[in-house]
Enzyme design. Sequence first.
Site, short mmCIF file in Angstrom:
data_model
loop_
_atom_site.label_atom_id
_atom_site.label_comp_id
_atom_site.label_asym_id
_atom_site.label_seq_id
_atom_site.Cartn_x
_atom_site.Cartn_y
_atom_site.Cartn_z
CB THR A 39 -0.88 -0.02 1.26
OG1 THR A 39 -1.75 -1.15 1.17
CG2 THR A 39 -1.71 1.25 1.41
CB THR A 42 6.68 3.67 -2.97
OG1 THR A 42 6.96 4.87 -2.27
CG2 THR A 42 7.91 3.25 -3.77
N GLY A 100 6.08 -0.78 -0.16
CA GLY A 100 6.92 0.37 0.18
C GLY A 100 7.30 0.29 1.66
CB ALA A 101 9.64 0.65 3.81
CG ASP A 102 6.23 4.61 6.55
OD1 ASP A 102 5.83 5.44 5.73
OD2 ASP A 102 5.53 3.68 6.99
CE LYS A 112 5.03 -2.38 4.73
NZ LYS A 112 4.68 -1.15 3.97
N GLY A 114 2.76 3.91 7.57
CA GLY A 114 2.44 5.33 7.37
C GLY A 114 1.05 5.51 6.78
CD GLU A 121 1.45 -1.78 4.37
OE1 GLU A 121 1.37 -1.02 3.40
OE2 GLU A 121 1.94 -1.41 5.47
C1 5RP Z 1 1.38 1.92 4.34
C2 5RP Z 1 2.85 1.72 4.29
C3 5RP Z 1 3.57 2.34 3.15
O1 5RP Z 1 4.24 1.35 2.45
C4 5RP Z 1 4.54 3.35 3.71
O2 5RP Z 1 3.82 4.27 4.50
C5 5RP Z 1 5.28 4.10 2.59
O3 5RP Z 1 4.35 4.92 1.93
P1 5RP Z 1 4.75 5.77 0.66
O4 5RP Z 1 5.23 4.82 -0.36
O5 5RP Z 1 3.46 6.45 0.28
O6 5RP Z 1 5.81 6.74 1.07
O7 5RP Z 1 3.46 1.09 5.12
O8 5RP Z 1 0.84 1.42 5.52
#
Ligand code: 5RP
Length: 242
Positions: A39, A42, A100-102, A112, A114, A121
Site C-alpha cells: 500500500t 510507492t 513500500g516502507a517508511d 511500515k 504510514g 501488510e
Molecule cells: C502503508 C505503508 C507504506 O508502504 C509506507 O507508509 C510508505 O508509503 P509511501 O510509499 O506512500 O511513502 O506502510 O501502511
Amino acid sequence: MKITAMTQDEQKKLAGTHAVDSLVERGLIRSGMKIGLGTGSTAIHGVKRLAELIQAGKLTDVRAVVTSFQTGIACEDWGIPVYSLNARGIAGTLDLTIDGADEIDGENRLIKGGGAALLREKIAAYNSKRFVVIADESKFVKHLGTAFALPVEAVEEARTSVAARLAELGAVCTLREGVRKAGPVITDSGNIILDCLWKEPVDSAALEKDINAIVGVVENGFFTQNRPLVFGARSDGTVFER
Ligand code: 5RP
C-alpha cells in the site's frame, strides 16, 4: 547540460517500475504466481507496472492479495485479479510480496504503516516466500524509530492502557487523527493507530515482540523478520539493490 534532480515521486516510480521489470527478467516474478501487493504512493507504482505486464500478456494467471482498500481499488481499475489470503488457490502463502516502507535501516529492517495498512501488510510480508521493498532515497536511515514514528495498531477500548505500556517502553505516543474527518483514524480492520517515537535508537527486533505482547495491541509497524530485498532510487536517477 544541466541535469535536474529527480523529485521524490519520480524516484518512487523509478524504484517500483525498475523492481518489477528486474524481478520479471530474473524469473522471480512469473506467470501463475501468488503475489502480495502493498500500500502507498510507492507500492502503487509496482502494482501499476504489474498491471501493464498483465495487460500486455507478458504475465498470465497472476493472483493478487491486496493489503488495503486503496490497493484493492487500483487492482479493480487495472484488471488485476484479487483473492483473499484464505482463498483455496492461495492457501495462506504467497510467492512474493512487493511493498513500500517508511524507514529502512542498514540491515533492511523496516518501519511500515504510514498509510495505516501495517496489519495486512505484515500478514502478507510474513507469509511470503520472498519480500521486496521499493523506496526513494529519503527512506534510508541509520536507526529506526527516532525520526518517523512507529505505528502501533490497537483496539480502541485499550487506547489508554496500551499508551501507558508503550510509555513504559520509552515511547512518546500520539493518537493518529483523521484528515477531513473528526476523531481518530480507524484502520481497514476497525482499530486505532498510536504513533510512537523514541529519543534514542532502540532494539527494533526485541520491541517488535514486546509491543505485540501488550494486551490490546493488534500489530506494530516494525518489520524485522523475513528481511526484504530492497530496491532504492536516488535523486540522480540511479537505482540500487541490497
Ligand atoms: C502503508 C505503508 C507504506 O508502504 C509506507 O507508509 C510508505 O508509503 P509511501 O510509499 O506512500 O511513502 O506502510 O501502511
